[in-house]
Design a protein around this motif. Sequence first.
Motif, short mmCIF file in Angstrom:
data_model
loop_
_atom_site.label_atom_id
_atom_site.label_comp_id
_atom_site.label_asym_id
_atom_site.label_seq_id
_atom_site.Cartn_x
_atom_site.Cartn_y
_atom_site.Cartn_z
N ILE A 1 47.41 44.51 41.79
CA ILE A 1 45.98 44.77 41.96
C ILE A 1 45.81 45.91 42.95
O ILE A 1 46.37 45.88 44.04
CB ILE A 1 45.26 43.53 42.53
N HIS B 1 38.98 34.84 29.65
CA HIS B 1 40.19 34.91 30.48
C HIS B 1 40.02 34.15 31.78
O HIS B 1 40.96 33.98 32.54
CB HIS B 1 40.55 36.36 30.76
N VAL C 1 39.55 36.40 37.16
CA VAL C 1 40.75 35.90 36.49
C VAL C 1 41.85 35.73 37.54
O VAL C 1 42.17 36.68 38.25
CB VAL C 1 41.23 36.91 35.42
N HIS D 1 45.15 36.03 39.24
CA HIS D 1 46.16 37.07 39.01
C HIS D 1 46.90 37.25 40.31
O HIS D 1 46.31 37.58 41.33
CB HIS D 1 45.47 38.37 38.59
N GLY D 2 48.21 37.04 40.28
CA GLY D 2 48.99 37.11 41.51
C GLY D 2 48.47 36.07 42.47
O GLY D 2 48.26 34.92 42.10
N THR E 1 42.36 37.03 42.53
CA THR E 1 41.72 37.12 41.22
C THR E 1 41.37 38.58 40.96
O THR E 1 41.23 39.38 41.89
CB THR E 1 40.42 36.30 41.15
N ASN F 1 43.05 48.57 35.31
CA ASN F 1 42.93 47.11 35.24
C ASN F 1 44.09 46.53 34.43
O ASN F 1 44.51 47.09 33.41
CB ASN F 1 41.58 46.76 34.59
N HIS F 2 44.56 45.37 34.85
CA HIS F 2 45.69 44.70 34.20
C HIS F 2 45.54 44.64 32.68
O HIS F 2 46.53 44.81 31.95
CB HIS F 2 45.80 43.28 34.77
N TYR F 3 44.32 44.41 32.19
CA TYR F 3 44.13 44.20 30.75
C TYR F 3 44.10 45.51 29.95
O TYR F 3 43.98 45.49 28.73
CB TYR F 3 42.88 43.35 30.50
#
Lengths: 389, 389
Positions: free
Chosen positions: B2, B71, B173, B175-176, B179, B247-249
């Motif tokens: 992130i 998600h 979401v 993540h790690g 969020t 962004n991750h997605y």
Amino acid sequence: MISRRQALAGGGLLIVGVLPIRRGRAATQQPGATEKELIFRSTEPRNAEPKLSDLIQSWITPTKFFYIRSHAPNPRIDPQQYRLKIDGMVDRVTELRLEDLQRYPERTITATLTCAGNRRAEFNQQAPVGGVQWEAGAIGNATWTGVALADVLNDVGVADQARHVWLEGLDAVPHGEGTIPFGASIPIEKAIDADDGLGALLVTKMNGEPLSEDHGFPLRAIVPGYIGARSVKWLGRVSLAEHPSPNHYVAEAYKVVTDTSPLAWAEAGPIYRYPINAAIGKPEAGMTVPAGPLEVAGYVLPSGKRDSRVREVWVSADGGRGWVMAELVGEELPYCWRLWRAEVEVTPETKELICRASDSTGEFMPPRIAWNAKGYLQNSWFRLPINVQ
Amino acid sequence: MISRRQALAGGGLLIVGVLPIRRGRAATQQPGATEKELIFRSTEPRNAEPKLSDLIQSWITPTKFFYIRSHAPNPRIDPQQYRLKIDGMVDRVTELRLEDLQRYPERTITATLTCAGNRRAEFNQQAPVGGVQWEAGAIGNATWTGVALADVLNDVGVADQARHVWLEGLDAVPHGEGTIPFGASIPIEKAIDADDGLGALLVTKMNGEPLSEDHGFPLRAIVPGYIGARSVKWLGRVSLAEHPSPNHYVAEAYKVVTDTSPLAWAEAGPIYRYPINAAIGKPEAGMTVPAGPLEVAGYVLPSGKRDSRVREVWVSADGGRGWVMAELVGEELPYCWRLWRAEVEVTPETKELICRASDSTGEFMPPRIAWNAKGYLQNSWFRLPINVQ
């Protein structure tokens, strides 16, 4: 489209150690191969490939037979004034002289470079493609000596958020109303993937000699496993960022697209790895040979993944009905091609020789591939027309 | 990974008009479909698809039969406090209330959304894939009402260098260790490609009703022709940039890869357009039917390119030796699916029905497709097991 950042960077870099663009030969630094040794597809910029019969003579490609791919006239760089700029998401923005690079351990690897457009001319049988009309000679295997990009990056310190490494040349490619530097971008994993000496290098020597001007004097990147365009010549700048470079040659060119609308460019991802490929260099195309046994030879490059090894090369003299397995010769090293030879029976019915290959990662050369607008990654079965008497 | 920018943005946005994440039902805003109407693959986050027999009942998919893909748990957003933030490479950083959006011309389009993971479960026949185990119901066709993203962007002013539009949700979401918001990114050409009303929209209504919480209340993006993941729900932020969102997605997930190493993620480009696809909704899988003529029906979606139209749908009851061409029924509109029906002869030897399709851009459903680690873009021939007595 040129961003202000790119324009500023390009403009700034041209001041640092770059003399006016050369148009002839300099006494101090030979550009490299001559028109006798290579077939020039263009001379400004210089784009040339060897005859395949020359290319397959040796596993290490002599520099005089090594293809040249340039997007701009060779910049003429004074090595005394030269600086490599390292910036972006690093702890210390840095400028390195050539002698500063000597602090890092010297590394030599052997790696094959191949243009993403190698064998482009074959696409014209489906529909015309623009770009340099390469036959199958835009490939070569050389030793490269320099330092690990990872060693330099670890020294200047890389921010945790950095995900991509931008590589920018000191050349000036005409673009729109101005010029841009040729640029590339590689994921950080590729840049720092150097535990076993197989990550990207910053090199000053090719085949044991200082780089020629045609091959990026005084410093170029070498990114094993990736298309040649990522191994930026006349390297002037390394930038760390969270995302791939917006340079034209990453964000727009070097993509597989079926149309060249801005949307199609934007949707396609950059090409990084090269696919498996092979070609026949002996006999020569169009040659007349007697019926009977015929010696065939060529090169084969496994796909550009770590641990990818050539599995099999097959040759057909009857249009793909019967196949003879070729013998692989010479060394086998990561990210390097192999040479091969086979003996096939040819008859007066033989109109062409075909070769195909597979590698240990499951990649293979397909009978045909879909046309794409810029003619990249042609790796369908290689077909060589011959006459048999 | 992130970035600080993402982390700050996510943290900042959650303060603006987002109440604590809901875990049950609110009286004011129903999340949408119930367990009776959809098959829930997970309930937190809410992921559900309809039975195919329900799905193919109508060309416009009723919201209760429209698949849900989330998600994160649904954020509960107070429409009075809601703000859409527009920033990055714009002339005027702006925050818009829902009523501010009403200044722009209202637009309604019909468009099919489909999850990139639709039909994912079929990949497990080759090798296991993770992710929501979708069958063929993660697709639906609805009307969407709102305003053109282009109108809003033209109003706030877009810098010449902007090439990509980032879309960010108000969800959180995991993540790690923290969020992140769900994020998407679309090329600017897709955002401003609205001359004929076919560009991206910011919508408040689905099938004439305010968006349900499951579908992105109060505002979501709709990007016709692209995988559903680019049509961000609970839209909180639109940012203009020179490059796709990190962004991750976008930068990592929603990519076709054969392994999930960081390098493989980094090398692959984001998925934007969906490919052609089709499925059989009648009869139901595993059903026992009498020998003789059998009515078969289903859906077909042409590939997500402008002007892509369904060309042919074929059905086989004998393992692919013989094929019957299906009749296309209902409306034909850009970026929309069609329904189809066919009559085939089944015998006691019939073990499965197969359907395949082609479109006007040359795309077709292949007999099989290569496995990929995340199970995206499954569009091989659709095979439905049946028993014939």
